[in-house]
Write a protein that holds these residues in place. Structure first.
Motif, PDB file in Angstrom:
ATOM      1  N   LYS A 293     -27.103 -83.175  38.071  1.00  0.00           N
ATOM      2  CA  LYS A 293     -26.512 -83.484  36.762  1.00  0.00           C
ATOM      3  C   LYS A 293     -25.841 -82.241  36.180  1.00  0.00           C
ATOM      4  CE  LYS A 293     -27.715 -85.156  32.119  1.00  0.00           C
ATOM      5  NZ  LYS A 293     -27.338 -83.991  31.346  1.00  0.00           N
ATOM      6  N   ASN A 368     -29.252 -87.768  22.753  1.00  0.00           N
ATOM      7  CA  ASN A 368     -29.773 -86.612  22.015  1.00  0.00           C
ATOM      8  C   ASN A 368     -30.686 -87.067  20.890  1.00  0.00           C
ATOM      9  OD1 ASN A 368     -28.638 -84.637  23.476  1.00  0.00           O
ATOM     10  ND2 ASN A 368     -27.014 -84.128  22.003  1.00  0.00           N
ATOM     11  N   ARG A 371     -33.875 -88.213  22.210  1.00  0.00           N
ATOM     12  CA  ARG A 371     -34.651 -87.126  22.786  1.00  0.00           C
ATOM     13  C   ARG A 371     -35.287 -86.257  21.706  1.00  0.00           C
ATOM     14  NH1 ARG A 371     -31.390 -83.594  26.785  1.00  0.00           N
ATOM     15  NH2 ARG A 371     -31.432 -85.420  28.139  1.00  0.00           N
ATOM     16  N   TYR A 372     -34.572 -86.030  20.615  1.00  0.00           N
ATOM     17  CA  TYR A 372     -35.077 -85.115  19.603  1.00  0.00           C
ATOM     18  C   TYR A 372     -35.662 -85.850  18.390  1.00  0.00           C
ATOM     19  CZ  TYR A 372     -32.638 -81.922  22.627  1.00  0.00           C
ATOM     20  OH  TYR A 372     -32.227 -81.229  23.722  1.00  0.00           O
ATOM     21  N   ASP A 395     -30.239 -89.816  12.935  1.00  0.00           N
ATOM     22  CA  ASP A 395     -31.613 -90.012  13.394  1.00  0.00           C
ATOM     23  C   ASP A 395     -32.570 -89.408  12.386  1.00  0.00           C
ATOM     24  OD1 ASP A 395     -32.234 -87.227  13.950  1.00  0.00           O
ATOM     25  OD2 ASP A 395     -30.819 -87.407  15.628  1.00  0.00           O
ATOM     26  N   TYR A 413     -25.949 -73.975  24.856  1.00  0.00           N
ATOM     27  CA  TYR A 413     -26.658 -73.602  23.637  1.00  0.00           C
ATOM     28  C   TYR A 413     -27.767 -74.602  23.341  1.00  0.00           C
ATOM     29  CZ  TYR A 413     -27.708 -71.508  19.253  1.00  0.00           C
ATOM     30  OH  TYR A 413     -28.371 -70.865  18.251  1.00  0.00           O
ATOM     31  N   ARG A 414     -28.930 -74.069  23.167  1.00  0.00           N
ATOM     32  CA  ARG A 414     -30.045 -74.916  22.764  1.00  0.00           C
ATOM     33  C   ARG A 414     -30.753 -74.253  21.608  1.00  0.00           C
ATOM     34  NH1 ARG A 414     -30.696 -75.764  28.575  1.00  0.00           N
ATOM     35  NH2 ARG A 414     -31.734 -73.763  28.455  1.00  0.00           N
ATOM     36  N   VAL A 415     -31.273 -75.097  20.729  1.00  0.00           N
ATOM     37  CA  VAL A 415     -31.850 -74.545  19.504  1.00  0.00           C
ATOM     38  C   VAL A 415     -33.007 -73.614  19.824  1.00  0.00           C
ATOM     39  CG1 VAL A 415     -33.049 -75.107  17.381  1.00  0.00           C
ATOM     40  CG2 VAL A 415     -31.053 -76.431  18.085  1.00  0.00           C
ATOM     41  N   ARG A 419     -37.109 -75.557  24.158  1.00  0.00           N
ATOM     42  CA  ARG A 419     -36.928 -77.003  24.053  1.00  0.00           C
ATOM     43  C   ARG A 419     -36.513 -77.614  25.387  1.00  0.00           C
ATOM     44  NH1 ARG A 419     -33.739 -79.082  18.655  1.00  0.00           N
ATOM     45  NH2 ARG A 419     -35.309 -78.492  17.128  1.00  0.00           N
ATOM     46  N   GLY A 425     -33.296 -80.985  28.739  1.00  0.00           N
ATOM     47  CA  GLY A 425     -31.833 -80.917  28.603  1.00  0.00           C
ATOM     48  C   GLY A 425     -31.268 -79.649  29.237  1.00  0.00           C
ATOM     49  N   THR A 426     -29.965 -79.621  29.395  1.00  0.00           N
ATOM     50  CA  THR A 426     -29.319 -78.423  29.943  1.00  0.00           C
ATOM     51  C   THR A 426     -28.485 -77.683  28.904  1.00  0.00           C
ATOM     52  OG1 THR A 426     -27.404 -79.724  30.572  1.00  0.00           O
ATOM     53  CG2 THR A 426     -29.110 -79.428  32.221  1.00  0.00           C
ATOM     54  N   GLY A 427     -28.200 -78.352  27.808  1.00  0.00           N
ATOM     55  CA  GLY A 427     -27.386 -77.692  26.789  1.00  0.00           C
ATOM     56  C   GLY A 427     -25.901 -77.858  27.020  1.00  0.00           C
ATOM     57  N   LEU A 428     -25.515 -78.726  27.930  1.00  0.00           N
ATOM     58  CA  LEU A 428     -24.087 -78.944  28.168  1.00  0.00           C
ATOM     59  C   LEU A 428     -23.579 -80.197  27.464  1.00  0.00           C
ATOM     60  CD1 LEU A 428     -23.716 -78.052  31.932  1.00  0.00           C
ATOM     61  CD2 LEU A 428     -22.848 -76.814  29.974  1.00  0.00           C
ATOM     62  N   GLY A 429     -24.499 -81.084  27.076  1.00  0.00           N
ATOM     63  CA  GLY A 429     -24.098 -82.383  26.525  1.00  0.00           C
ATOM     64  C   GLY A 429     -23.130 -82.273  25.367  1.00  0.00           C
ATOM     65  N   LEU A 430     -23.471 -81.477  24.380  1.00  0.00           N
ATOM     66  CA  LEU A 430     -22.626 -81.402  23.188  1.00  0.00           C
ATOM     67  C   LEU A 430     -21.304 -80.682  23.480  1.00  0.00           C
ATOM     68  CD1 LEU A 430     -25.058 -80.889  20.197  1.00  0.00           C
ATOM     69  CD2 LEU A 430     -23.781 -82.913  20.857  1.00  0.00           C
ATOM     70  N   THR A 454     -30.875 -85.618  11.740  1.00  0.00           N
ATOM     71  CA  THR A 454     -29.556 -85.068  12.048  1.00  0.00           C
ATOM     72  C   THR A 454     -28.554 -86.208  11.997  1.00  0.00           C
ATOM     73  OG1 THR A 454     -30.660 -83.607  13.612  1.00  0.00           O
ATOM     74  CG2 THR A 454     -28.276 -83.731  13.757  1.00  0.00           C
TER      75      THR A 454
HETATM   76  N1  LIG Z   1     -30.033 -85.306  17.316  1.00  0.00           N
HETATM   77  C1  LIG Z   1     -30.535 -84.072  17.454  1.00  0.00           C
HETATM   78  N2  LIG Z   1     -31.608 -83.670  16.762  1.00  0.00           N
HETATM   79  C2  LIG Z   1     -32.089 -82.431  16.905  1.00  0.00           C
HETATM   80  N3  LIG Z   1     -31.561 -81.481  17.717  1.00  0.00           N
HETATM   81  C3  LIG Z   1     -30.467 -81.816  18.438  1.00  0.00           C
HETATM   82  C4  LIG Z   1     -29.890 -83.112  18.348  1.00  0.00           C
HETATM   83  N4  LIG Z   1     -28.815 -83.147  19.173  1.00  0.00           N
HETATM   84  C5  LIG Z   1     -28.757 -81.934  19.759  1.00  0.00           C
HETATM   85  N5  LIG Z   1     -29.719 -81.113  19.326  1.00  0.00           N
HETATM   86  C6  LIG Z   1     -29.960 -79.725  19.717  1.00  0.00           C
HETATM   87  O1  LIG Z   1     -28.743 -79.239  20.240  1.00  0.00           O
HETATM   88  C7  LIG Z   1     -28.959 -78.698  21.543  1.00  0.00           C
HETATM   89  C8  LIG Z   1     -27.757 -78.953  22.399  1.00  0.00           C
HETATM   90  O2  LIG Z   1     -27.623 -80.297  22.720  1.00  0.00           O
HETATM   91  P1  LIG Z   1     -26.945 -80.759  24.046  1.00  0.00           P
HETATM   92  O3  LIG Z   1     -26.792 -82.222  24.029  1.00  0.00           O
HETATM   93  O4  LIG Z   1     -25.744 -79.959  24.189  1.00  0.00           O
HETATM   94  O5  LIG Z   1     -27.957 -80.273  25.155  1.00  0.00           O
HETATM   95  P2  LIG Z   1     -29.255 -80.992  25.677  1.00  0.00           P
HETATM   96  O6  LIG Z   1     -29.430 -82.279  24.991  1.00  0.00           O
HETATM   97  O7  LIG Z   1     -30.356 -79.992  25.542  1.00  0.00           O
HETATM   98  O8  LIG Z   1     -28.909 -81.149  27.215  1.00  0.00           O
HETATM   99  P3  LIG Z   1     -27.995 -82.273  27.902  1.00  0.00           P
HETATM  100  O9  LIG Z   1     -27.483 -83.155  26.829  1.00  0.00           O
HETATM  101  O10 LIG Z   1     -26.955 -81.511  28.590  1.00  0.00           O
HETATM  102  O11 LIG Z   1     -28.919 -82.971  28.867  1.00  0.00           O
HETATM  103  C9  LIG Z   1     -30.171 -79.376  22.038  1.00  0.00           C
HETATM  104  O12 LIG Z   1     -30.843 -78.546  22.944  1.00  0.00           O
HETATM  105  C10 LIG Z   1     -30.976 -79.592  20.788  1.00  0.00           C
HETATM  106  O13 LIG Z   1     -31.755 -78.442  20.512  1.00  0.00           O
END
Ligand SMILES: Nc1ncnc2c1ncn2[C@@H]1O[C@H](COP(=O)(O)OP(=O)(O)OP(=O)(O)O)[C@@H](O)[C@H]1O
Ligand SMILES: [Mg+2]
Lengths: 468, 66
Positions: A293, A368, A371-372, A395, A413-415, A419, A425-430, A454
């Motif tokens: 992935k 996301n 997941r969060y 959410d 980037y991850r918070v 986490r 997660g990998t931090g590439l989604g956003l 959020t």
């Molecule tokens: N709805 C949300 N509520 C809280 N934190 C969020 C939310 N969406 C994103 N984040 C934070 O933003 C970071 C980046 O999100 P992103 O989707 O890029 O990466 P990921 O979800 O960790 O990995 P991936 O989506 O690539 O599997 C996340 O690691 C998370 O800490």
């Protein structure tokens, strides 16, 4: 100093300009002066000859003639007086016309007819040229002779020559002055350029903290500012790239360690039960999935950033897109015990976008959110105004701290770094979401409160037909 | 390099002024006093455009500063 430097070029151009102005000007000044001098001289001898001719009443008295000779000696002009036969009776210093000689018969007949003679006379003995004006002398209306006043042409030429020399000197002085000032001005112009060259060379060598120190507000100043901006941008790019490589190797290493570890455990049969073995295999599969992935995401992101991602843009209906996304994520939400609301509306203007990519964006955001979020609900809303369609995904999850918001859309980037393992997660989604939104002319905004939830807000321009 | 940059224009300007003064005075009356007087006069005439440019620049600069 190089021969093709700005100083030399400017100097040469100014020299040419000054010369093109000075040479005609000098010529004109020379003409004016010499013309003026010459005509002044001529006027003078005309006047003089007139006065002499009027004051002579008889040529008999030797004393009077002698007096005229003396008079001529005192001023620069020479005189020659002839009687009515054309024989010289007085001469103040023209050796070739000594007393008793006869002048040209033509001249004397002209004088007899009361006309004024103007001509150039050449004296062989003195080797000098004279401007000569001759007038008849009348006494009681009877022609008694003529008087010639002669001025040395060579002397006139000498005076003019002197003036010309002075003009040339002045011209040379003016050119030198112009060159001196040009030198200063062109130095002033060239120095900031040299400074910029020095700075950019340093930047090219990798020293991106150099700054061009030019602060004028003209074109050169703005060029300097552009160079400084470029350096800043390059610096950002370079550190970004370094970070990116560090991140990639880190992200790849983690799953690889797991793979290695569990594969070795399997190989060495370090498991007690069949169940344990099953678990190891599952972990290996999970990590392999995670890695593929990650590689897929990276590949997509790279293509997007290069602008090489093929998009099938068409008129699409967002309601359908979101229904699909909700359908696909519903199971996951249910597993976590979360409610997934979609406030369905029945009419929405269509947008111009790629349907599948649109779905990818929405699924990413919903995933996301799932997941969060530990408990509560996830809400999706659609609305529109005159020229935009708005998608809201909210959410009631753990939220994102304010200081993390500006970097949320950056790669990896991850918070909290912790986490990632916990949530997988990998931090590439956003980062992918952001790129996709941008490619489809949309905008994305996030607002969040830690502990409360959020919300992501997407907007896309309404499709207005081909006339857009 | 820096020294050379100052010396060259100063020399050029001095030479230019000397030529001008020469043609303006020396050939008529070779007297030091006349020479100096012409020299000063030429300098004054040269100063006029420089002064004007300076005033203009100051005015512009002040306006922008406000
Ligand atoms: N709805 C949300 N509520 C809280 N934190 C969020 C939310 N969406 C994103 N984040 C934070 O933003 C970071 C980046 O999100 P992103 O989707 O890029 O990466 P990921 O979800 O960790 O990995 P991936 O989506 O690539 O599997 C996340 O690691 C998370 O800490
Ligand atoms: Mg994600």
């Amino acid at each position: 100093m190089k021969w093709n430097s700005i100083v030399v070029k400017l100097g040469a151009s100014i020299l040419v300009i000054v010369l093109t102005i000075l040479l005609p000007l000098g010529f004109i000044i020379n003409e004016i002066f010499s013309g003026f001098y010459y005509s002044k001289m001529k006027d003078q001898i005309y006047d003089l000859s007139n006065r002499y001719a009027n004051s002579i009443t008889s040529l008999e008295d030797k004393n009077i003639l002698r007096m005229f000779e003396l008079l001529a000696d005192m001023i620069d002009q020479e005189i020659v007086i002839v009687d009515e036969q054309g024989i010289v009776v007085a001469n103040s210093g023209i050796p070739s016309l000594s007393k008793g000689e006869r002048i040209d018969a033509n001249d004397i007949s002209l004088l007899r007819r009361n006309s004024v003679i103007e001509k150039e006379y050449y004296d062989e003995i003195l080797d000098k040229r004279f401007l000569s004006v001759g007038r008849p002398i009348f006494a009681q209306n009877r022609f008694i002779g003529g008087i010639f006043v002669l001025a040395s042409i060579d002397e006139i030429h000498q005076s003019i020559h002197l003036i010309r020399n002075l003009i040339v000197w002045a011209g040379i002085g003016a050119i030198l002055l112009a060159l001196g000032f040009t030198f200063i001005v062109s130095r002033k112009l060239a120095n900031p350029l040299l400074e910029m060259e020095r700075a950019t060379r340093k930047m090219a060598e990798g020293d991106l903290n150099t700054k061009v120190l030019v602060e004028t507000k003209d074109e050169i100043g703005s060029l300097a500012k552009a160079i400084n901006d470029l350096a800043v941008e390059l610096y950002r790019y370079r550190s970004n790239q370094r970070e990116f490589f560090a991140n990639i190797s880190h992200e790849l290493r983690t799953p690889l360690t797991y793979l290695e570890g569990y594969a070795r455990a399997l190989k060495n049969q370090q498991y007690q039960t069949e169940d344990e073995k099953e678990m190891y295999i599952q972990i290996i599969e999970q990590e392999a999935n995670r890695m593929s992935k990650l590689v897929n995401d990276l590949f997509e992101l790279a293509k997007m950033e290069e602008g090489k991602l093929p998009l099938h843009l068409e008129e699409i209906d967002l309601i359908e897109v979101i229904e699909n996304a909700v359908l696909k994520t519903k199971v996951k939400a249910k597993e976590k015990g979360l409610q997934l609301y979609f406030h369905k509306i029945y009419q929405l203007p269509s947008i111009y976008a790629d349907g599948l990519r649109m779905e990818q964006i929405v699924i990413n955001l919903i995933e996301n959110a799932i997941r969060y979020t530990e408990k509560g609900f996830i809400k999706i809303e659609l609305s529109y105004d005159q020229d935009k369609v708005k998608i809201l995904i909210e959410d009631t999850g753990i939220g994102i701290p304010k200081e993390d918001l500006p970097f949320l859309f950056e790669r990896f980037y991850r918070v909290e770094k912790s986490r990632s393992r916990e949530f997988g997660g990998t931090g590439l989604g956003l980062a992918i979401v952001k790129q996709l939104v941008k490619l489809q002319n949309g905008t994305i905004h996030v607002s969040s409160e830690v502990g409360r939830g959020t919300s992501f807000e997407l907007t896309f321009p309404i499709y207005k037909g081909d006339a857009q | 390099m820096k020294k050379f940059e100052i010396i060259v224009p100063v020399l050029l300007i001095m030479a230019g002024l000397l030529c001008l003064t020469m043609s303006g005075s020396f050939m008529f009356r070779p007297e030091l006093r006349v020479y100096m007087k012409t020299f000063v006069q030429i300098c004054l005439w040269m100063g006029v455009p420089i002064l004007l440019a300076g005033i203009f620049y100051l005015l512009l600069y002040k306006k922008r500063g406000e």
